[in-house]
Design a protein around this motif. Structure first.
Motif, mmCIF file in Angstrom:
data_model
loop_
_atom_site.group_PDB
_atom_site.id
_atom_site.type_symbol
_atom_site.label_atom_id
_atom_site.label_comp_id
_atom_site.label_asym_id
_atom_site.label_seq_id
_atom_site.Cartn_x
_atom_site.Cartn_y
_atom_site.Cartn_z
ATOM 1 N N GLN A 42 0.834 -1.197 0.000
ATOM 2 C CA GLN A 42 0.000 0.000 0.000
ATOM 3 C C GLN A 42 0.872 1.252 0.000
ATOM 4 O OE1 GLN A 42 -2.865 0.226 3.177
ATOM 5 N NE2 GLN A 42 -3.510 2.287 2.623
ATOM 6 N N ALA A 43 1.917 1.250 0.801
ATOM 7 C CA ALA A 43 2.811 2.402 0.848
ATOM 8 C C ALA A 43 3.490 2.625 -0.505
ATOM 9 C CB ALA A 43 3.855 2.214 1.938
ATOM 10 N N ILE A 44 3.923 1.548 -1.154
ATOM 11 C CA ILE A 44 4.555 1.668 -2.467
ATOM 12 C C ILE A 44 3.565 2.231 -3.478
ATOM 13 C CG2 ILE A 44 5.482 0.345 -4.421
ATOM 14 C CD1 ILE A 44 6.907 -1.431 -2.331
ATOM 15 N N THR A 45 2.330 1.739 -3.448
ATOM 16 C CA THR A 45 1.298 2.221 -4.364
ATOM 17 C C THR A 45 1.023 3.706 -4.148
ATOM 18 O OG1 THR A 45 0.276 0.049 -4.487
ATOM 19 C CG2 THR A 45 -1.116 1.930 -5.079
ATOM 20 N N GLU A 46 0.960 4.117 -2.896
ATOM 21 C CA GLU A 46 0.601 5.495 -2.582
ATOM 22 C C GLU A 46 1.767 6.474 -2.678
ATOM 23 O OE1 GLU A 46 -1.263 5.269 1.261
ATOM 24 O OE2 GLU A 46 -3.001 4.203 0.459
ATOM 25 N N GLY A 47 3.009 6.004 -2.453
ATOM 26 C CA GLY A 47 4.101 6.965 -2.424
ATOM 27 C C GLY A 47 5.447 6.427 -2.847
ATOM 28 N N GLY A 48 5.491 5.201 -3.362
ATOM 29 C CA GLY A 48 6.746 4.639 -3.834
ATOM 30 C C GLY A 48 7.583 4.040 -2.715
ATOM 31 N N PRO A 49 8.797 3.617 -3.059
ATOM 32 C CA PRO A 49 9.661 2.947 -2.083
ATOM 33 C C PRO A 49 10.004 3.791 -0.852
ATOM 34 C CG PRO A 49 10.484 2.600 -4.303
ATOM 35 C CD PRO A 49 9.374 3.597 -4.402
ATOM 36 N N ILE A 50 10.111 5.109 -1.026
ATOM 37 C CA ILE A 50 10.419 5.950 0.139
ATOM 38 C C ILE A 50 9.277 5.864 1.149
ATOM 39 C CG2 ILE A 50 10.801 8.326 0.926
ATOM 40 C CD1 ILE A 50 12.350 8.768 -1.714
ATOM 41 N N ALA A 136 13.328 -3.098 -4.059
ATOM 42 C CA ALA A 136 13.498 -1.641 -4.141
ATOM 43 C C ALA A 136 14.231 -1.084 -2.925
ATOM 44 C CB ALA A 136 12.143 -0.950 -4.292
ATOM 45 N N CYS A 137 14.136 -1.785 -1.798
ATOM 46 C CA CYS A 137 14.766 -1.306 -0.562
ATOM 47 C C CYS A 137 15.858 -2.232 -0.030
ATOM 48 C CB CYS A 137 13.710 -1.130 0.526
ATOM 49 S SG CYS A 137 12.445 0.076 0.105
ATOM 50 N N HIS A 138 15.891 -3.476 -0.507
ATOM 51 C CA HIS A 138 16.859 -4.450 0.012
ATOM 52 C C HIS A 138 17.767 -5.033 -1.067
ATOM 53 C CE1 HIS A 138 15.226 -4.642 4.084
ATOM 54 N NE2 HIS A 138 14.022 -4.666 3.558
ATOM 55 N N GLY A 139 17.553 -4.657 -2.321
ATOM 56 C CA GLY A 139 18.303 -5.255 -3.425
ATOM 57 C C GLY A 139 19.660 -4.630 -3.664
ATOM 58 N N THR A 140 20.169 -4.864 -4.848
ATOM 59 C CA THR A 140 21.503 -4.367 -5.210
ATOM 60 C C THR A 140 21.440 -3.066 -6.018
ATOM 61 O OG1 THR A 140 21.477 -5.742 -7.200
ATOM 62 C CG2 THR A 140 22.525 -6.669 -5.232
ATOM 63 N N ALA A 141 20.258 -2.714 -6.526
ATOM 64 C CA ALA A 141 20.116 -1.509 -7.356
ATOM 65 C C ALA A 141 19.114 -0.549 -6.710
ATOM 66 C CB ALA A 141 19.670 -1.891 -8.759
ATOM 67 N N ILE A 142 19.403 -0.128 -5.499
ATOM 68 C CA ILE A 142 18.520 0.775 -4.766
ATOM 69 C C ILE A 142 18.774 2.198 -5.255
ATOM 70 C CG2 ILE A 142 17.866 1.633 -2.483
ATOM 71 C CD1 ILE A 142 19.010 -1.007 -1.332
ATOM 72 N N LYS A 143 17.695 2.903 -5.601
ATOM 73 C CA LYS A 143 17.826 4.276 -6.076
ATOM 74 C C LYS A 143 18.402 5.163 -4.970
ATOM 75 C CE LYS A 143 14.081 4.004 -9.399
ATOM 76 N NZ LYS A 143 12.760 4.524 -9.787
ATOM 77 N N ALA A 144 19.147 6.188 -5.389
ATOM 78 C CA ALA A 144 19.839 7.070 -4.441
ATOM 79 C C ALA A 144 18.881 7.701 -3.433
ATOM 80 C CB ALA A 144 20.601 8.154 -5.196
ATOM 81 N N GLU A 145 17.722 8.146 -3.885
ATOM 82 C CA GLU A 145 16.776 8.789 -2.959
ATOM 83 C C GLU A 145 16.208 7.789 -1.949
ATOM 84 O OE1 GLU A 145 14.470 8.003 -6.838
ATOM 85 O OE2 GLU A 145 16.439 8.778 -6.323
ATOM 86 N N VAL A 146 16.088 6.530 -2.354
ATOM 87 C CA VAL A 146 15.626 5.487 -1.427
ATOM 88 C C VAL A 146 16.737 5.179 -0.426
ATOM 89 C CG1 VAL A 146 14.784 3.109 -1.218
ATOM 90 C CG2 VAL A 146 14.024 4.545 -3.136
ATOM 91 N N GLN A 147 17.971 5.110 -0.903
ATOM 92 C CA GLN A 147 19.103 4.910 0.001
ATOM 93 C C GLN A 147 19.182 6.033 1.031
ATOM 94 O OE1 GLN A 147 22.920 3.747 -1.622
ATOM 95 N NE2 GLN A 147 21.930 2.878 -3.435
ATOM 96 N N PRO A 155 20.085 4.502 10.319
ATOM 97 C CA PRO A 155 21.489 4.860 10.058
ATOM 98 C C PRO A 155 22.479 3.706 10.180
ATOM 99 C CG PRO A 155 20.653 5.955 12.042
ATOM 100 C CD PRO A 155 19.512 5.248 11.416
ATOM 101 N N GLN A 156 22.100 2.611 10.824
ATOM 102 C CA GLN A 156 23.005 1.463 10.966
ATOM 103 C C GLN A 156 22.567 0.284 10.093
ATOM 104 O OE1 GLN A 156 22.746 0.981 15.198
ATOM 105 N NE2 GLN A 156 24.176 2.632 15.580
ATOM 106 N N ASP A 157 21.826 0.565 9.034
ATOM 107 C CA ASP A 157 21.280 -0.484 8.162
ATOM 108 C C ASP A 157 22.356 -1.411 7.604
ATOM 109 O OD1 ASP A 157 19.329 -1.767 6.418
ATOM 110 O OD2 ASP A 157 20.367 -0.713 4.809
ATOM 111 N N GLN A 158 22.050 -2.704 7.636
ATOM 112 C CA GLN A 158 22.923 -3.728 7.052
ATOM 113 C C GLN A 158 22.183 -4.542 5.987
ATOM 114 O OE1 GLN A 158 23.956 -6.218 10.374
ATOM 115 N NE2 GLN A 158 24.707 -4.514 11.580
ATOM 116 N N ALA A 159 20.914 -4.228 5.750
ATOM 117 C CA ALA A 159 20.032 -5.103 4.984
ATOM 118 C C ALA A 159 19.897 -4.715 3.512
ATOM 119 C CB ALA A 159 18.652 -5.140 5.652
#
Length: 182
Positions: A42-50, A136-147, A155-159
């Motif tokens: 639902q969040a992705i539909t309404e506002g994307g990965p961010i 979109a949030c855990h893969g290898t090609a995460i967009k800069a704005e999502v990162q 801030p300590q993300d490892q995923a």
């Protein structure tokens, strides 16, 4: 223990191997998982990965709390956590490491589950495979704005850096063991 034997033991889920506690624990996961995934979609539909990152940060802990209101405490953990509140304890870490070894040996992630009595509690874990919605949030090609959003909220993300089908983590459940069986 040899990886293939370990994988076979971890993947064993036939009716003879399952305990009443294991069956009860496993039954807690689908509604929890469906609500989490529904919230993300639902969040992705309404506002994307961010928006999904924001929803995960704000809503996922509430969802876990809602599903933990009865005898079972329900949550998620991983060897590579995003949320520091989900760091595995020693028992969870050991199970996750066995899951990782079994997955590397060829056992499908969706078949990995483990339950046992530990210190007066029944503890159960069931592996989570990375799905397409996760990329979109855990893969290898995460967009800069999502990162940037991930870095802001976690801030300590490892995923990050996962591929579809890999072991992302596990649902983790626990409950006190009563004298009677469920």
């Amino acid at each position: 223990m040899r990886p293939l034997l370990l994988a076979t033991l971890l993947a064993c889920t036939d009716a003879h191997a399952a305990t009443p506690w294991q069956n009860e624990a496993a039954a807690q996961i689908p509604p929890f998982a469906e609500q989490l995934l529904g919230t993300v979609r639902q969040a992705i539909t309404e506002g994307g990965p961010i928006a999904a990152v924001q929803a995960c940060q704000a809503v996922a802990p509430q969802i876990a709390s809602e599903h933990s209101q009865h005898a079972w405490q329900v949550g998620r953990t991983s060897l590579k956590v995003r949320n520091p509140d989900n760091v595995p304890d020693a028992w969870e870490r050991a199970v996750l490491e066995r899951f990782a070894s079994a997955a590397e040996a060829g056992t499908p992630v969706k078949e990995l589950r483990h339950g046992e009595e530990v210190d007066g509690q029944y503890r159960y874990m069931q592996a989570i495979a990375v799905g397409e919605p996760c990329m979109a949030c855990h893969g290898t090609a995460i967009k800069a704005e999502v990162q940037d959003a991930i870095d802001q909220y976690y801030p300590q993300d490892q995923a990050r850096g996962y591929q579809v089908g890999e072991l992302r983590g596990a649902f983790t459940l626990r409950r006190p063991i009563a004298q009677e069986t469920p």
